[in-house]
Design a protein around this motif. Sequence first.
Motif, PDB file in Angstrom:
ATOM      1  N   PHE A 232      -5.028  -6.793   8.882  1.00  0.00           N
ATOM      2  CA  PHE A 232      -6.020  -7.454   9.747  1.00  0.00           C
ATOM      3  C   PHE A 232      -5.344  -8.000  11.018  1.00  0.00           C
ATOM      4  CE2 PHE A 232      -7.531 -11.778  10.831  1.00  0.00           C
ATOM      5  CZ  PHE A 232      -8.677 -11.418  11.512  1.00  0.00           C
ATOM      6  N   GLN A 233      -4.203  -8.637  10.854  1.00  0.00           N
ATOM      7  CA  GLN A 233      -3.499  -9.224  12.003  1.00  0.00           C
ATOM      8  C   GLN A 233      -3.136  -8.134  13.018  1.00  0.00           C
ATOM      9  OE1 GLN A 233      -0.590 -10.848   9.402  1.00  0.00           O
ATOM     10  NE2 GLN A 233      -1.682 -12.779   9.089  1.00  0.00           N
ATOM     11  N   ALA A 234      -2.661  -7.006  12.518  1.00  0.00           N
ATOM     12  CA  ALA A 234      -2.288  -5.905  13.422  1.00  0.00           C
ATOM     13  C   ALA A 234      -3.526  -5.357  14.131  1.00  0.00           C
ATOM     14  CB  ALA A 234      -1.582  -4.804  12.643  1.00  0.00           C
ATOM     15  N   MET A 235      -4.674  -5.338  13.431  1.00  0.00           N
ATOM     16  CA  MET A 235      -5.906  -4.827  14.062  1.00  0.00           C
ATOM     17  C   MET A 235      -6.316  -5.715  15.232  1.00  0.00           C
ATOM     18  SD  MET A 235      -8.564  -3.143  11.406  1.00  0.00           S
ATOM     19  CE  MET A 235      -9.000  -4.603  10.546  1.00  0.00           C
ATOM     20  N   VAL A 236      -6.246  -7.044  15.029  1.00  0.00           N
ATOM     21  CA  VAL A 236      -6.664  -7.959  16.099  1.00  0.00           C
ATOM     22  C   VAL A 236      -5.691  -7.848  17.282  1.00  0.00           C
ATOM     23  CG1 VAL A 236      -7.213 -10.340  16.720  1.00  0.00           C
ATOM     24  CG2 VAL A 236      -7.684  -9.544  14.416  1.00  0.00           C
ATOM     25  N   LEU A 237      -4.408  -7.780  16.969  1.00  0.00           N
ATOM     26  CA  LEU A 237      -3.421  -7.670  18.050  1.00  0.00           C
ATOM     27  C   LEU A 237      -3.577  -6.340  18.794  1.00  0.00           C
ATOM     28  CD1 LEU A 237      -1.031  -8.808  19.560  1.00  0.00           C
ATOM     29  CD2 LEU A 237       0.469  -8.140  17.674  1.00  0.00           C
ATOM     30  N   ARG A 238      -3.825  -5.272  18.045  1.00  0.00           N
ATOM     31  CA  ARG A 238      -4.011  -3.953  18.678  1.00  0.00           C
ATOM     32  C   ARG A 238      -5.213  -3.984  19.614  1.00  0.00           C
ATOM     33  NH1 ARG A 238      -4.270  -1.189  14.289  1.00  0.00           N
ATOM     34  NH2 ARG A 238      -2.042  -0.902  14.091  1.00  0.00           N
ATOM     35  N   SER A 239      -6.286  -4.611  19.156  1.00  0.00           N
ATOM     36  CA  SER A 239      -7.488  -4.695  19.990  1.00  0.00           C
ATOM     37  C   SER A 239      -7.186  -5.463  21.286  1.00  0.00           C
ATOM     38  CB  SER A 239      -8.603  -5.373  19.195  1.00  0.00           C
ATOM     39  OG  SER A 239      -9.563  -5.928  20.044  1.00  0.00           O
ATOM     40  N   ALA A 240      -6.411  -6.561  21.172  1.00  0.00           N
ATOM     41  CA  ALA A 240      -6.083  -7.353  22.375  1.00  0.00           C
ATOM     42  C   ALA A 240      -5.263  -6.521  23.362  1.00  0.00           C
ATOM     43  CB  ALA A 240      -5.311  -8.607  21.963  1.00  0.00           C
ATOM     44  N   LEU A 241      -4.389  -5.666  22.835  1.00  0.00           N
ATOM     45  CA  LEU A 241      -3.514  -4.875  23.708  1.00  0.00           C
ATOM     46  C   LEU A 241      -4.234  -3.654  24.278  1.00  0.00           C
ATOM     47  CD1 LEU A 241      -0.262  -4.975  21.496  1.00  0.00           C
ATOM     48  CD2 LEU A 241      -0.666  -6.255  23.606  1.00  0.00           C
ATOM     49  N   ALA A 264       7.216  -7.908  11.346  1.00  0.00           N
ATOM     50  CA  ALA A 264       6.808  -6.534  11.008  1.00  0.00           C
ATOM     51  C   ALA A 264       5.581  -6.114  11.817  1.00  0.00           C
ATOM     52  CB  ALA A 264       6.538  -6.413   9.507  1.00  0.00           C
ATOM     53  N   VAL A 265       4.614  -7.049  11.970  1.00  0.00           N
ATOM     54  CA  VAL A 265       3.405  -6.748  12.759  1.00  0.00           C
ATOM     55  C   VAL A 265       3.803  -6.512  14.223  1.00  0.00           C
ATOM     56  CG1 VAL A 265       1.279  -7.768  13.682  1.00  0.00           C
ATOM     57  CG2 VAL A 265       1.842  -8.026  11.249  1.00  0.00           C
ATOM     58  N   VAL A 266       4.630  -7.411  14.747  1.00  0.00           N
ATOM     59  CA  VAL A 266       5.000  -7.335  16.168  1.00  0.00           C
ATOM     60  C   VAL A 266       5.824  -6.069  16.441  1.00  0.00           C
ATOM     61  CG1 VAL A 266       6.447  -8.466  17.916  1.00  0.00           C
ATOM     62  CG2 VAL A 266       4.827  -9.801  16.564  1.00  0.00           C
ATOM     63  N   GLN A 267       6.743  -5.748  15.528  1.00  0.00           N
ATOM     64  CA  GLN A 267       7.582  -4.566  15.735  1.00  0.00           C
ATOM     65  C   GLN A 267       6.741  -3.292  15.760  1.00  0.00           C
ATOM     66  OE1 GLN A 267      11.197  -4.779  16.133  1.00  0.00           O
ATOM     67  NE2 GLN A 267      10.476  -2.929  17.143  1.00  0.00           N
ATOM     68  N   GLU A 268       5.785  -3.229  14.825  1.00  0.00           N
ATOM     69  CA  GLU A 268       4.936  -2.027  14.762  1.00  0.00           C
ATOM     70  C   GLU A 268       4.193  -1.830  16.085  1.00  0.00           C
ATOM     71  OE1 GLU A 268       1.910  -2.239  11.671  1.00  0.00           O
ATOM     72  OE2 GLU A 268       0.678  -0.804  12.805  1.00  0.00           O
ATOM     73  N   LEU A 269       3.633  -2.930  16.606  1.00  0.00           N
ATOM     74  CA  LEU A 269       2.839  -2.785  17.834  1.00  0.00           C
ATOM     75  C   LEU A 269       3.721  -2.643  19.067  1.00  0.00           C
ATOM     76  CD1 LEU A 269      -0.317  -4.890  17.104  1.00  0.00           C
ATOM     77  CD2 LEU A 269       0.198  -2.529  16.683  1.00  0.00           C
ATOM     78  N   ALA A 270       4.895  -3.272  19.048  1.00  0.00           N
ATOM     79  CA  ALA A 270       5.823  -3.084  20.180  1.00  0.00           C
ATOM     80  C   ALA A 270       6.197  -1.611  20.269  1.00  0.00           C
ATOM     81  CB  ALA A 270       7.065  -3.951  19.995  1.00  0.00           C
ATOM     82  N   ASN A 271       6.408  -0.981  19.117  1.00  0.00           N
ATOM     83  CA  ASN A 271       6.760   0.448  19.123  1.00  0.00           C
ATOM     84  C   ASN A 271       5.604   1.289  19.638  1.00  0.00           C
ATOM     85  OD1 ASN A 271       9.164  -0.301  17.997  1.00  0.00           O
ATOM     86  ND2 ASN A 271       8.660   0.330  15.905  1.00  0.00           N
TER      87      ASN A 271
END
Length: 331
Positions: A232-241, A264-271
């Motif tokens: 869920f956290q990655a989904m919200v962050l992905r949407s913001a980006l 782990a969430v931040v690394q996935e989205l940074a990549n």
Amino acid sequence: DSSQTQPHQMPRYARINRLLAQPAEVRARLSADGFVAIDDAEGGDVDSLRPGTYLAADAHIPDLLTFPEADSARLAVHPLVTGGALCLVDKASCLPPVCLQPPPGAWVLDTCAAPGNKTLQLAAMVGPAGRVLAVDRDAQRFGELRRRLVAMGAGDRVRCLRCDCLQLGDRLSQRCRDRITHILVDPSCSGSGLTARSVERQALDGGAGAGASDAESAAAKEQQRLASLANFQAMVLRSALTDYPSARRVVYSTCSVHSEENEAVVQELANSFADKGWRLARLMKSSWPTRGLSAFDCGPMCLRAGPGTDRTCGFFVACFKRDPGGSGAAA
Ligand code: SAM
């Protein structure tokens, strides 16, 4: 004698709410009520605090006052607190707005806003020409958010929306979406940083009174819960980006100590967002020594905070940034 201070003893932090009062007024009122300010020049630190004293400045958070834990009860009923001029907070929970750095006049989206501690801080930062769009989907928490924002003087510059922040597309005009430059993602998390129970502690607890298979099944359930939260956290962050074309700074924060919800969430989205112009900002460079876990490439760019190292609850903050053109070329 500072040697008598408990290693994890937490001071009582209070942030001046500039929507209702200026620092000079707050200091004058505290002084009239017998509180003595210890200024930087006097070399005061948390260990030197005694009942009836407070630190008038903080090295990291503007407008943050630090009181000894012993004055908590007195502060909780003080008119500055009950009237909204002082907000009782944890220091670490003030870090995300400071890291987001919205300038006066900015339009900010607060995706998971209730009960509004960070919304209030953001509203003071953007000033009368700025706007904060505060979103929460939980009916009860949303009611509390709206009530607090009005009571604390933020009513005119915050617009509240009760909905799922992943469904904002249906609720926001394109014009509004285009104006948002700064986004805070402070989603629901395990809250493990608030209880000061580390992963190791939980493992110990499990081992004390339970059999090995009970402990294993509890650990497996906890892993499942963390995986679902992280998703869920990655989904919200992905949407913001992804969904806000003018966004140039996005802060992600949790009050969790688990790397699954943090690095782990931040690394996935940074990549996955590096080729879209988003990079991690190095937060507070050398002024905040507690960094993200070094097992992750993103670790040194992120902040962690905790009782032992920083006299705060367990907390994590990361910030993505991109240039207005979205090229991501500048340093
Ligand atoms: N930022 C808040 C503050 O500083 O006071 C704390 C936010 S709390 C950690 C997380 C919030 O996210 C909860 O109020 C929860 O209701 C909300 N939330 C969870 N899922 C959501 C979603 N899909 N859309 C909007 N809000 C959501």
